[in-house]
Enzyme design. Structure first.
Site, PDB file in Angstrom:
ATOM      1  N   SER A 127       0.831  -1.204   0.000  1.00  0.00           N
ATOM      2  CA  SER A 127       0.000   0.000   0.000  1.00  0.00           C
ATOM      3  C   SER A 127       0.862   1.248   0.000  1.00  0.00           C
ATOM      4  CB  SER A 127      -0.900  -0.002   1.240  1.00  0.00           C
ATOM      5  OG  SER A 127      -1.528   1.245   1.418  1.00  0.00           O
ATOM      6  N   TYR A 152      -2.452  -0.288   9.963  1.00  0.00           N
ATOM      7  CA  TYR A 152      -2.631  -0.843   8.625  1.00  0.00           C
ATOM      8  C   TYR A 152      -1.339  -0.702   7.820  1.00  0.00           C
ATOM      9  CZ  TYR A 152      -4.038  -1.075   3.733  1.00  0.00           C
ATOM     10  OH  TYR A 152      -4.118  -1.382   2.398  1.00  0.00           O
TER      11      TYR A 152
END
Length: 333
Positions: A127, A152
């Site tokens: 990501s 995350y």
């Protein structure tokens, strides 16, 4: 090829599965169908290709090692694409254990299965969030990513490190793709394009954080899928120019790579909202609010490494992408 794809009920996973089936690959999809967002959308995505003769689906959780191992033993995948994850920056502040189980335990199970199954190439979702507190733009794979600002992001950085250890120890070719703000038809309802479209359609105000000063490297789903397929077909190899005394964070002397995959043309969030208003035919009240915890001000992908190595060339402008997204949204909603 026989390709195992995790997260095939998800946004990117469903689009990738359709593309692989269209070119003649045999696909085993794995998804746990969790209720992080409306499962009906996941079922609708799957319905587009669930009856294809080359597709098999399993409802399983990557954190279930036995289920993962059984899938690998029965299907014997030649390549694997891992797109299953507990997504969302803000939700990681509320339910961190979900990220530990899915993104760390689940990814560890997948690495072990790939190792023992002698998989030829593992491509997995990282990501843009890994860039965290970095402020140098554009973000490049040569940059250090040691300061995540959400759990995350930390789990995605951990995935890259875990993959490297397997590439180094066992020669498992692995490639991580750092996705940048993917949008388009069948997108996630927890992300801003769908949230904004819903509220604009209903005439409700929208919350715009960082007082509207965000910029994002919005990347259309078709460009993302093209890049994933190209990467999957180009098996990671050791970098012959790698220098252990001056290491490049994006390559290795193991068969391991990480790449940015984005549009390389960031746009202001307010411009994205303006285009949504234009195509939906109504304006919306914007409540300008401070930055949220775990968020970053700007993203911009330097995709030069992916261009060089696989010929990646995103060509969907934000104007065209938003028009296509809204056309789908009007029909689906």
């Amino acid at each position: 090829m026989r390709i195992l794809v995790t997260g095939t009920a998800g946004f990117i996973g469903a689009a990738l599965a359709e593309r692989l089936l269209a070119r003649g690959d045999e696909v085993l999809g794995i998804d746990n169908h969790n209720d992080y967002y409306d499962p009906a959308l996941k079922e609708a995505r799957l319905a587009r290709f669930a009856d294809h003769p080359g597709y098999t689906h399993r409802r399983a959780d990557l954190a279930d090692a036995a289920a993962v191992n059984e899938a690998f033993i029965s299907f014997k995948p030649q390549r694997v694409v891992n797109l299953a994850a507990q997504a969302g920056v803000r939700y990681s502040l509320k339910n961190p254990q979900a990220y530990v189980q899915s993104n760390l335990v689940g990814f560890g199970n997948l690495l072990e299965a790939c190792r023992h199954g002698e998989v030829g190439h593992l491509v997995y979702a990282s990501s843009s969030s890994v860039y965290g507190a970095n402020r140098k733009l554009p973000f490049a794979v040569e940059d250090a990513v040691d300061h995540p600002v959400s759990l995350y992001a930390a789990t995605k950085k951990a995935n890259e490190l875990m993959a490297h250890s397997y590439s180094h120890l066992y020669g498992l070719p692995t490639t991580g793709l750092r996705f940048f703000t993917v949008y388009g038809p069948w997108g996630r309802p927890d992300m801003s394009p769908m949230l904004f479209a819903d509220r604009i359609s209903r005439g409700e105000p929208i919350d715009v954080f960082n007082y509207g000063n965000h910029s994002r490297d919005f990347t259309y789903i078709d460009d993302i899928v093209e890049g994933v397929v190209r990467t999957l077909d180009q098996v990671a190899r050791p970098d012959p120019a790698y220098n252990a005394e001056a290491p490049n964070p994006g390559t290795s002397d193991a068969p391991w790579r990480v790449y940015n995959i984005g549009n390389d043309r960031p746009a202001q969030l307010l411009r994205f909202i303006e285009l949504l208003e234009q195509h939906l035919g109504r304006t919306v009240e914007k409540r300008l609010l401070p930055m949220q915890p775990g968020d970053v001000a700007d993203t911009w992908a330097d995709v030069s490494a992916l261009r060089r190595d696989v010929g990646y060339a995103p060509d969907t402008s934000i104007e065209d992408g938003v028009a296509r997204f809204v056309a789908w949204y009007r029909e689906y909603a």
